[in-house]
Design a protein around this motif. Structure first.
Motif, PDB file in Angstrom:
ATOM      1  N   LEU A  84       5.665   9.716 -12.520  1.00 51.58           N
ATOM      2  CA  LEU A  84       5.596   8.232 -12.356  1.00 51.58           C
ATOM      3  C   LEU A  84       5.531   8.269 -11.107  1.00 51.58           C
ATOM      4  CD1 LEU A  84       5.976   5.355 -13.294  1.00 51.58           C
ATOM      5  CD2 LEU A  84       8.291   5.873 -13.376  1.00 51.58           C
ATOM      6  N   VAL A  85       6.639   8.734 -10.261  1.00 52.28           N
ATOM      7  CA  VAL A  85       6.700   8.748  -9.062  1.00 52.28           C
ATOM      8  C   VAL A  85       5.450   9.045  -8.191  1.00 52.28           C
ATOM      9  CG1 VAL A  85       7.730   9.448  -6.731  1.00 52.28           C
ATOM     10  CG2 VAL A  85       9.228   9.199  -8.835  1.00 52.28           C
ATOM     11  N   LYS A  86       4.818  10.089  -8.381  1.00 52.29           N
ATOM     12  CA  LYS A  86       3.552  10.510  -7.944  1.00 52.29           C
ATOM     13  C   LYS A  86       2.265   9.198  -8.023  1.00 52.29           C
ATOM     14  CE  LYS A  86      -0.119  14.110  -8.328  1.00 52.29           C
ATOM     15  NZ  LYS A  86      -0.617  15.255  -8.985  1.00 52.29           N
ATOM     16  N   LYS A  87       2.338   8.761  -9.322  1.00 54.26           N
ATOM     17  CA  LYS A  87       1.538   7.679  -9.435  1.00 54.26           C
ATOM     18  C   LYS A  87       1.766   6.501  -8.745  1.00 54.26           C
ATOM     19  CE  LYS A  87      -0.496   4.628 -12.942  1.00 54.26           C
ATOM     20  NZ  LYS A  87      -0.705   4.374 -14.434  1.00 54.26           N
ATOM     21  N   PHE A  88       2.925   6.108  -8.203  1.00 49.48           N
ATOM     22  CA  PHE A  88       3.454   4.799  -7.679  1.00 49.48           C
ATOM     23  C   PHE A  88       2.767   5.119  -6.288  1.00 49.48           C
ATOM     24  CE2 PHE A  88       6.363   2.985  -4.832  1.00 49.48           C
ATOM     25  CZ  PHE A  88       6.458   1.713  -5.092  1.00 49.48           C
ATOM     26  N   LYS A  89       3.189   6.657  -5.771  1.00 50.85           N
ATOM     27  CA  LYS A  89       2.716   6.756  -4.245  1.00 50.85           C
ATOM     28  C   LYS A  89       1.363   6.690  -3.809  1.00 50.85           C
ATOM     29  CE  LYS A  89       5.130  10.279  -2.833  1.00 50.85           C
ATOM     30  NZ  LYS A  89       6.024  11.510  -2.718  1.00 50.85           N
ATOM     31  N   GLN A  90       0.640   7.179  -4.836  1.00 48.92           N
ATOM     32  CA  GLN A  90      -0.913   7.464  -4.738  1.00 48.92           C
ATOM     33  C   GLN A  90      -1.320   5.718  -4.752  1.00 48.92           C
ATOM     34  OE1 GLN A  90      -2.146   9.821  -7.802  1.00 48.92           O
ATOM     35  NE2 GLN A  90      -1.973  11.565  -6.506  1.00 48.92           N
ATOM     36  N   ARG A  91      -0.876   4.908  -5.666  1.00 45.19           N
ATOM     37  CA  ARG A  91      -1.370   3.547  -5.866  1.00 45.19           C
ATOM     38  C   ARG A  91      -0.779   2.651  -4.715  1.00 45.19           C
ATOM     39  NH1 ARG A  91      -0.357  -1.235  -8.221  1.00 45.19           N
ATOM     40  NH2 ARG A  91      -1.811  -2.114  -9.812  1.00 45.19           N
ATOM     41  N   THR A  92       0.460   2.974  -4.100  1.00 42.60           N
ATOM     42  CA  THR A  92       0.598   1.974  -3.202  1.00 42.60           C
ATOM     43  C   THR A  92       0.534   2.512  -1.729  1.00 42.60           C
ATOM     44  OG1 THR A  92       3.155   2.816  -3.337  1.00 42.60           O
ATOM     45  CG2 THR A  92       2.199   0.946  -4.810  1.00 42.60           C
ATOM     46  N   GLY A  93       0.399   3.940  -1.473  1.00 41.85           N
ATOM     47  CA  GLY A  93       0.898   4.238  -0.218  1.00 41.85           C
ATOM     48  C   GLY A  93       2.187   4.663   0.306  1.00 41.85           C
ATOM     49  N   GLU A  94       3.209   4.043  -0.590  1.00 44.56           N
ATOM     50  CA  GLU A  94       4.542   4.193  -0.152  1.00 44.56           C
ATOM     51  C   GLU A  94       5.020   5.724  -0.087  1.00 44.56           C
ATOM     52  OE1 GLU A  94       7.027   1.689   0.443  1.00 44.56           O
ATOM     53  OE2 GLU A  94       5.224   0.202   0.544  1.00 44.56           O
ATOM     54  N   PRO A  95       5.920   5.866   0.868  1.00 39.72           N
ATOM     55  CA  PRO A  95       6.273   7.387   0.865  1.00 39.72           C
ATOM     56  C   PRO A  95       7.313   7.659  -0.052  1.00 39.72           C
ATOM     57  CG  PRO A  95       7.463   6.142   2.580  1.00 39.72           C
ATOM     58  CD  PRO A  95       6.495   5.187   1.755  1.00 39.72           C
ATOM     59  N   PHE A  96       8.029   7.019  -0.865  1.00 41.02           N
ATOM     60  CA  PHE A  96       8.746   7.380  -2.108  1.00 41.02           C
ATOM     61  C   PHE A  96       9.015   6.304  -2.894  1.00 41.02           C
ATOM     62  CE2 PHE A  96      11.535   7.297   1.771  1.00 41.02           C
ATOM     63  CZ  PHE A  96      12.267   6.145   1.641  1.00 41.02           C
ATOM     64  N   MET A  97       9.383   6.207  -4.068  1.00 40.40           N
ATOM     65  CA  MET A  97       9.913   5.240  -4.843  1.00 40.40           C
ATOM     66  C   MET A  97      11.488   4.941  -4.862  1.00 40.40           C
ATOM     67  SD  MET A  97       8.541   4.613  -8.984  1.00 40.40           S
ATOM     68  CE  MET A  97       8.405   3.005  -9.748  1.00 40.40           C
ATOM     69  N   THR A  98      11.639   3.288  -5.116  1.00 40.90           N
ATOM     70  CA  THR A  98      13.004   3.077  -5.211  1.00 40.90           C
ATOM     71  C   THR A  98      13.293   2.445  -6.362  1.00 40.90           C
ATOM     72  OG1 THR A  98      12.617   1.480  -3.933  1.00 40.90           O
ATOM     73  CG2 THR A  98      13.439   3.194  -2.635  1.00 40.90           C
TER      74      THR A  98
END
Length: 406
Positions: A301-315
């Protein structure tokens, strides 16, 4: 009138006497299910609103790509976001606009507890179910029937955070004897500080040596940090909910060389901008108590979020709104309706232990009590290590072990 030829007359007779062809009616497209997101997109809390929208957008995309709401003929979810701005008045006005402009099935928001207290009054009056990650105890102490709070409340977070830091201090032979409260007067911080100030610290034999509270924006952090340097508390419970105020305090802490351990109150303290502004070394060891943060098992889930948004991590903020959109989808499936009251009734009865919504939160169960609080909701504690925030408590779902403050 000219006479028809015999072949033409026969053909016409056949056509007239033949039964009418049955044309199947065109399939009616399922109506969209509209979800409101009221969150700060401008002003001092804008970063949190932007992160919330990222999580909601990701859930909407997943749901719609997987066939939408199946009980409603594949109805698609549409997000209607609106800016809560930087004041309660603006948040309430935004909620009023988005909830009356068109048919909204459910709503999410508004991050800051002070905003949520106002927005949920609008949703309750219009009888639209509302999901929130906001912490303040009072959100679900007003007898509202349409408000659902997925986060553990501030009072509970205060107890658990204090228990943790006291326990860690004992294990490392660094007992906590003095504490400070430093933060703004927004609702979540107020409800976190109140039990510490009134009973919890004293019950553990801890002296409150500094109690510094302000109304945002903070004019100057110098006197606050000088007070910390003078009183030398063993722990600072820190509740500066917006980035400009928080950075000002932390920069002064760095400037004055204050080495006190910092225990934050909320996910505002784990956005990437802190490393860029304060520096990795100054942030390392700082920890904060939050309603949700990526846990062991959520790597994809975190990997998908980072790839989708360009954010360095999920919070917490994108994680909770991701869960909320999926939860509304599940309630609509169970209700077999997009009607707000039907979704509210389904939400009140829901008991989920599997799927994207419960697996995003700790513990992995979504069931609400009669007040609208998620039963068993428990906070997690996040710590900055090597320039990134990691879940460190509870140990069972931690992505890294807790490191003692230097």
């Amino acid at each position: 009138m000219p006479r028809l030829s015999r072949p033409l007359a026969l053909l016409l007779a056949v056509v007239l006497l033949a039964p009418a062809a049955v044309v199947p009616p065109a399939a009616q497209a399922a109506d969209d299910v509209k979800i409101a997101l009221v969150a700060p997109m401008s002003g001092r809390w804008a970063r949190q609103g932007q992160l919330m929208k990222m999580g909601a957008d990701m859930a909407v995309e997943e749901i719609n790509s997987q066939g939408g709401i199946k009980a409603l003929g594949g109805a698609k979810i549409v997000l209607r976001e609106t800016d809560a701005g930087d004041s309660v008045e603006k948040a309430v006005s935004a909620a009023q606009r988005v909830l009356t402009r068109e048919k909204i099935s459910a709503g999410i928001g508004s991050w800051l507890s002070s905003f949520t207290l106002g927005v949920t009054e609008v949703a309750e009056r219009l009888q639209i179910p509302w999901l929130t990650l906001s912490y303040a105890d009072s959100i679900t102490e007003r007898g509202f029937k349409y408000t659902f709070q997925s986060s553990p409340v501030s009072g509970l977070q205060a107890e658990q955070a204090l228990d943790l830091v006291v326990d860690v201090g004992k294990k490392n032979n660094r007992p906590i004897r003095k504490a400070a409260l430093v933060g703004d007067n927004t609702a979540a911080t107020v409800f976190f500080f109140k039990p510490l100030r009134e009973k919890l610290l004293a019950a553990k034999g801890i002296e409150l040596v500094a109690d510094e509270v302000w109304t945002p924006p903070l004019a100057d952090a110098t006197s606050i940090v000088q007070k910390l340097r003078a009183t030398q508390p063993d722990i600072v419970f820190y509740g500066a909910t917006n980035f400009p105020d928080s950075v000002q305090v932390l920069q002064k802490v760095k400037e004055f060389g204050v080495k006190t351990a910092i225990q934050g109150v909320g996910a505002w303290l784990v956005t990437p901008e802190y490393v860029k502004t304060i520096g990795k070394e100054a942030m390392d060891g700082i920890q904060t108590v939050v309603a949700a943060h990526p846990m062991k098992g959520q790597e994809e889930l975190v990997k998908k979020f980072k790839q989708r948004t360009g954010e360095p991590f999920m919070t917490q903020d994108p994680l909770c709104t991701y869960a909320h959109v999926w939860l509304i989808k599940e309630a609509a499936e169970q209700a077999k309706s997009a009607d707000p009251k039907a979704i509210r009734d389904a939400m009140a009865k829901i008991d989920l232990t599997s799927g994207p919504a419960p697996s995003s939160l700790y513990p992995n169960r979504i069931k609400f009590d009669e007040r609208g609080r998620r039963a068993g909701a428990s906070p997690v504690i996040v710590q900055w290590q090597d320039g990134e925030p990691y879940t460190v408590v509870p140990a069972a779902v931690a992505t890294r072990p807790l490191v003692q403050h230097k």
